[in-house]
Enzyme design. Sequence first.
Site, PDB file in Angstrom:
ATOM      1  N   ARG A  30       0.852  -1.194   0.000  1.00 31.82           N
ATOM      2  CA  ARG A  30       0.000   0.000   0.000  1.00 31.82           C
ATOM      3  C   ARG A  30       0.885   1.241   0.000  1.00 31.82           C
ATOM      4  NH1 ARG A  30      -4.971  -1.608  -0.015  1.00 31.82           N
ATOM      5  NH2 ARG A  30      -5.491  -3.531   1.061  1.00 31.82           N
ATOM      6  N   ASP A  31       0.489   2.235  -0.825  1.00 29.31           N
ATOM      7  CA  ASP A  31       1.240   3.489  -0.878  1.00 29.31           C
ATOM      8  C   ASP A  31       1.116   4.212   0.463  1.00 29.31           C
ATOM      9  OD1 ASP A  31       2.250   5.423  -3.493  1.00 29.31           O
ATOM     10  OD2 ASP A  31       1.901   6.390  -1.546  1.00 29.31           O
ATOM     11  N   ILE A  32       2.231   4.756   0.915  1.00 29.90           N
ATOM     12  CA  ILE A  32       2.256   5.417   2.232  1.00 29.90           C
ATOM     13  C   ILE A  32       1.482   6.732   2.226  1.00 29.90           C
ATOM     14  CG2 ILE A  32       4.360   6.812   1.941  1.00 29.90           C
ATOM     15  CD1 ILE A  32       5.253   5.718   4.715  1.00 29.90           C
ATOM     16  N   ASN A  88       5.179   6.271 -13.646  1.00 28.78           N
ATOM     17  CA  ASN A  88       5.875   7.531 -13.886  1.00 28.78           C
ATOM     18  C   ASN A  88       7.319   7.208 -14.285  1.00 28.78           C
ATOM     19  OD1 ASN A  88       3.626   9.133 -13.102  1.00 28.78           O
ATOM     20  ND2 ASN A  88       4.130   8.801 -10.953  1.00 28.78           N
ATOM     21  N   VAL A  97      10.732   7.623  -6.756  1.00 30.79           N
ATOM     22  CA  VAL A  97      11.505   6.477  -6.258  1.00 30.79           C
ATOM     23  C   VAL A  97      12.054   5.715  -7.470  1.00 30.79           C
ATOM     24  CG1 VAL A  97      11.478   4.368  -4.885  1.00 30.79           C
ATOM     25  CG2 VAL A  97      10.038   6.308  -4.207  1.00 30.79           C
ATOM     26  N   HIS A 101       7.895   0.687 -10.539  1.00 29.44           N
ATOM     27  CA  HIS A 101       6.669   0.320  -9.816  1.00 29.44           C
ATOM     28  C   HIS A 101       5.463   0.775 -10.606  1.00 29.44           C
ATOM     29  CE1 HIS A 101       8.114   4.229  -8.383  1.00 29.44           C
ATOM     30  NE2 HIS A 101       6.844   4.578  -8.253  1.00 29.44           N
ATOM     31  N   HIS A 103       1.603   1.905 -10.260  1.00 34.80           N
ATOM     32  CA  HIS A 103       0.567   2.390  -9.336  1.00 34.80           C
ATOM     33  C   HIS A 103      -0.768   1.764  -9.746  1.00 34.80           C
ATOM     34  CE1 HIS A 103       2.805   6.012  -7.664  1.00 34.80           C
ATOM     35  NE2 HIS A 103       3.500   5.818  -8.774  1.00 34.80           N
TER      36      HIS A 103
HETATM   37  P1  AMP Z   1       6.554   7.699  -7.920  1.00 32.71           P
HETATM   38  O1  AMP Z   1       6.433   9.134  -7.481  1.00 32.71           O
HETATM   39  O2  AMP Z   1       5.817   7.373  -9.170  1.00 32.71           O
HETATM   40  O3  AMP Z   1       8.011   7.286  -7.966  1.00 32.71           O
HETATM   41  O4  AMP Z   1       5.853   6.840  -6.796  1.00 32.71           O
HETATM   42  C1  AMP Z   1       6.476   6.602  -5.568  1.00 32.71           C
HETATM   43  C2  AMP Z   1       5.390   6.340  -4.571  1.00 32.71           C
HETATM   44  O5  AMP Z   1       5.987   5.736  -3.446  1.00 32.71           O
HETATM   45  C3  AMP Z   1       4.668   7.593  -4.072  1.00 32.71           C
HETATM   46  O6  AMP Z   1       3.280   7.491  -4.374  1.00 32.71           O
HETATM   47  C4  AMP Z   1       4.935   7.592  -2.574  1.00 32.71           C
HETATM   48  O7  AMP Z   1       3.831   8.011  -1.809  1.00 32.71           O
HETATM   49  C5  AMP Z   1       5.264   6.130  -2.311  1.00 32.71           C
HETATM   50  N1  AMP Z   1       6.112   5.873  -1.168  1.00 32.71           N
HETATM   51  C6  AMP Z   1       7.223   6.556  -0.773  1.00 32.71           C
HETATM   52  N2  AMP Z   1       7.758   6.000   0.320  1.00 32.71           N
HETATM   53  C7  AMP Z   1       6.984   4.922   0.628  1.00 32.71           C
HETATM   54  C8  AMP Z   1       7.006   3.937   1.663  1.00 32.71           C
HETATM   55  N3  AMP Z   1       7.968   3.935   2.602  1.00 32.71           N
HETATM   56  N4  AMP Z   1       6.037   2.987   1.681  1.00 32.71           N
HETATM   57  C9  AMP Z   1       5.068   2.996   0.737  1.00 32.71           C
HETATM   58  N5  AMP Z   1       4.991   3.886  -0.273  1.00 32.71           N
HETATM   59  C10 AMP Z   1       5.923   4.850  -0.324  1.00 32.71           C
END
Ligand code: AMP
Length: 115
Positions: A30-32, A88, A97, A101, A103
């Site tokens: 799950r996204d944080i 992205n 990140v 991944h 979404h």
């Molecule tokens: P992106 O911006 O497409 O690289 O997506 C990265 C996603 O990772 C974002 O939606 C963040 O909210 C999510 N994210 C960052 N740190 C964490 C974490 N520790 N656990 C879960 N999701 C995270």
Amino acid sequence: MSADCLFCKIVAGEIPSTMVHEDDLVVAIRDIAPRAPTHVLVMPREHIPSAVDLAEEHGPLLGRLFAVAADVARSEGIVDRGYRLTINVGSGAGQSVPHLHLHVMGGRPFGWPPG
Ligand code: AMP
């Protein structure tokens, strides 16, 4: 594994997350900071920085990634209303990140084109 990668550390269990799926190739968490009522990230265990680093040899991995995303969508109950799959690519497109991944977002309406 890349030593300084957040998602590699999550995949390895070094940083806590709420996992909704894991198998030999992919992990879903799950996204944080969810941007929708359902917001799950499906990622390979292997450190691939971005979609631009993909090649044909990644076909089986990508098949699994998308199949898991579909399973997540079904189990989260977001299929009937429609849901959004997003990757992205690069910071200019919102990638924060650098570990590939997908979404999976659902549970609200989505505009087009995305912002
Ligand atoms: P992106 O911006 O497409 O690289 O997506 C990265 C996603 O990772 C974002 O939606 C963040 O909210 C999510 N994210 C960052 N740190 C964490 C974490 N520790 N656990 C879960 N999701 C995270």
